[in-house]
Each structure stands twice: as C-alpha cells, then as structure tokens.
Design an enzyme around this catalytic site. Sequence first.
Site, PDB file in Angstrom:
ATOM      1  N   TRP A 142      -8.569  -1.547  -0.171  1.00  0.00           N
ATOM      2  CA  TRP A 142      -9.220  -0.311  -0.609  1.00  0.00           C
ATOM      3  C   TRP A 142     -10.480  -0.575  -1.437  1.00  0.00           C
ATOM      4  CZ3 TRP A 142      -8.813   4.750   0.525  1.00  0.00           C
ATOM      5  CH2 TRP A 142      -7.701   5.161   1.267  1.00  0.00           C
ATOM      6  N   ASP A 150      -8.606   3.984  13.257  1.00  0.00           N
ATOM      7  CA  ASP A 150      -9.305   2.733  13.557  1.00  0.00           C
ATOM      8  C   ASP A 150      -8.284   1.864  14.294  1.00  0.00           C
ATOM      9  OD1 ASP A 150     -10.302   0.133  13.510  1.00  0.00           O
ATOM     10  OD2 ASP A 150     -10.965   0.221  11.429  1.00  0.00           O
ATOM     11  N   GLU A 188       0.834  -1.197   0.000  1.00  0.00           N
ATOM     12  CA  GLU A 188       0.000   0.000   0.000  1.00  0.00           C
ATOM     13  C   GLU A 188       0.870   1.249   0.000  1.00  0.00           C
ATOM     14  OE1 GLU A 188      -3.689   1.821   2.612  1.00  0.00           O
ATOM     15  OE2 GLU A 188      -1.928   1.048   3.655  1.00  0.00           O
ATOM     16  N   CYS A 234      -6.462   9.879   6.578  1.00  0.00           N
ATOM     17  CA  CYS A 234      -6.427   9.657   8.025  1.00  0.00           C
ATOM     18  C   CYS A 234      -5.024   9.975   8.540  1.00  0.00           C
ATOM     19  CB  CYS A 234      -6.819   8.229   8.359  1.00  0.00           C
ATOM     20  SG  CYS A 234      -8.531   7.835   7.936  1.00  0.00           S
ATOM     21  N   ARG A 242      -5.215  11.954  12.081  1.00  0.00           N
ATOM     22  CA  ARG A 242      -6.396  12.639  12.616  1.00  0.00           C
ATOM     23  C   ARG A 242      -7.442  11.654  13.120  1.00  0.00           C
ATOM     24  NH1 ARG A 242     -10.894  11.985   9.585  1.00  0.00           N
ATOM     25  NH2 ARG A 242     -10.481  11.131   7.519  1.00  0.00           N
ATOM     26  N   TYR A 301      -4.358   9.911  -1.174  1.00  0.00           N
ATOM     27  CA  TYR A 301      -2.973  10.046  -0.715  1.00  0.00           C
ATOM     28  C   TYR A 301      -1.931  10.278  -1.812  1.00  0.00           C
ATOM     29  CZ  TYR A 301      -4.745   8.185   3.736  1.00  0.00           C
ATOM     30  OH  TYR A 301      -5.432   7.994   4.897  1.00  0.00           O
TER      31      TYR A 301
END
Length: 298
Positions: free
Chosen positions: A85, A203, A63, A179, A200, A127
């Site tokens: 994803w 999970d 990733e 995130c 920010r 991203y």
Amino acid sequence: MRDPEYQYLDLIESVLERGDRRIDRTGVGTTALFGALLRFDLSDGRAPILTTKRVYWKTAIKEMLWFLTGGTSIRPLLEANVRIWSDWPLARYRAETGEAITQGAFEARILADDAFAAAWGDLGPVYGKQWRRWQGADGREHDQIATLVTSLRKTPASRRLLFHGWNVADLGDMALPPCHLLYQYHVTQNGRLDCLLYQRSCDLFLGAAFNFVGASALLLMLAQQAGLQPGELVWVGGDVHLYLNHQEQARAQIARTPRGFPTLRLVRHAASIDDYRIEDFVVEGYDPHPPIHGEVAV
C-alpha cells in the site's frame, strides 16, 4: 477433473485475445473485459492460492487482518513487512512536496516519525474504516463485520448477510476507492458458508491473486466464528483488466501448468473476529512456479 486454476488462466487468455484496449486513469493503458465469474470450492480445505506463479499468501492475509482492525494507516502494514500500500501515499508525498524520495526512505520515515506517519501515512477512509466504522448521517458508527458475525450466528437464512465499502460520501477522501467492494454470504442447510465477492475493478495479473487469498482467509475466519464449515468462494469481476506493461508476464504465466491448490487452514480457534493473527494460518502442499514480477500502476 480440470484444475480449477485454469478458470483464472482462461480469463487471462480471454482478456489478451478479446480485451478492449484503452487508456485508463493511471495512463499506463489496459486491455479489459467486462463481467467475469470464477468459482472455487474451499470445502475440502484447498484454497485458490495460484501455483502458476508464487503468491506471497502471508502478505495477502496480513492485509486482510489489517482491514479487520479498521485501520487506515500504512504504518502497521510496514511493521508487518507489508509494502503493497506504500505506492499511493508515496505518490501523494512526491507530488505535494516535490521531494524525490525513494520508497525505502519514505517507509523508514513512516516507521520512525509519528508526526510524519500521521501526515503522510494515512490512506483516508479506505476498506477498514468502512467495514468497521462506517459513519452514518447521524454521526453514529456502524461495525459491519461485527453485525455480520452476529447475523451468521442468529439468522443464517437471511439474505442480508453482507458488507461493503462503497461509501459515496467518503470516496473523494480515499487514496484508492475500494476495488473488492461487496462481500455477500450464504449459509446452506448443511452448515456450509459460501461467499460471493464482487470486485468492480480487477488488476488481473497483480491484484487478483491477493484478492482470492484474502477472501478465502476471511471465509475461514467467519465460518469458524459462526460454527460453520467453509464452502464456496464465488468471485465476480466487473472491469477485469491487464495493464499493457503486464502483457508479456501474463503470456508467460498462462504457458505454465497448474500444480494443484494447496490447503489453507486455521490452527487455533480465535476468541473473536478481532483475535486472529498471521500465525493462525497454515498453508500446506504449496508448490508454485517461480514469481513473475510486474510494476504496480498508481
């Protein structure tokens, strides 16, 4: 010395015991704490690949390598057997077409059909787009990663060694806003490269383990490209949460005893930050407990 993985386990326990319970965007619900900090020392070769459940570290590094390409389509991920994803474009496809397609069938169509992949497999300016092709108001694109590598080499004492993905103008077009949104780096006088990652939203049960591995792999790559040694990964979480359908799994995980982080190293000196591949990364001494499964909240 206490095993560094206990930092993570203690954070899970704190969220379970003191977390604020509320309904979130996904409708699943969470318990959450605001503000957390973990520190992992990579200078001895060990990396925070959790041992209290098996972490599929190759998936996390693939990733990160995909982020570095600047790509935003899930097709290259599926070609690399990475499916983390798929949930977001699949949910959009089901909502907009009404077709009750399975994830496997959806992914197969992404791989087989160019037009379908173009229409339904792109995540928007997520991203990689922001890291490598941030578009300014004048239309010029900015490669934050290339700039960072140059800065690490030429101005290592700078306090501006960072990149981020929170492009306000593009947030509405993203399948998921970033995130892990800000990475800042620090070069010590003895040539160690430290990273502070601000996340920010985390999970804690499913995502954190991948974030730790991805950030560690990137730290190794950047250190190698700048002629530095890996130092410390400092992870800062904003909204740190456990989904309500992960609570029992989290309790099972914190009941386990850590077995010591494995080592993570590069076996090849890549020509550039764009030249790394998954075969360049080797993990040794990894002896995790069995996996613990949980559903992704979309």
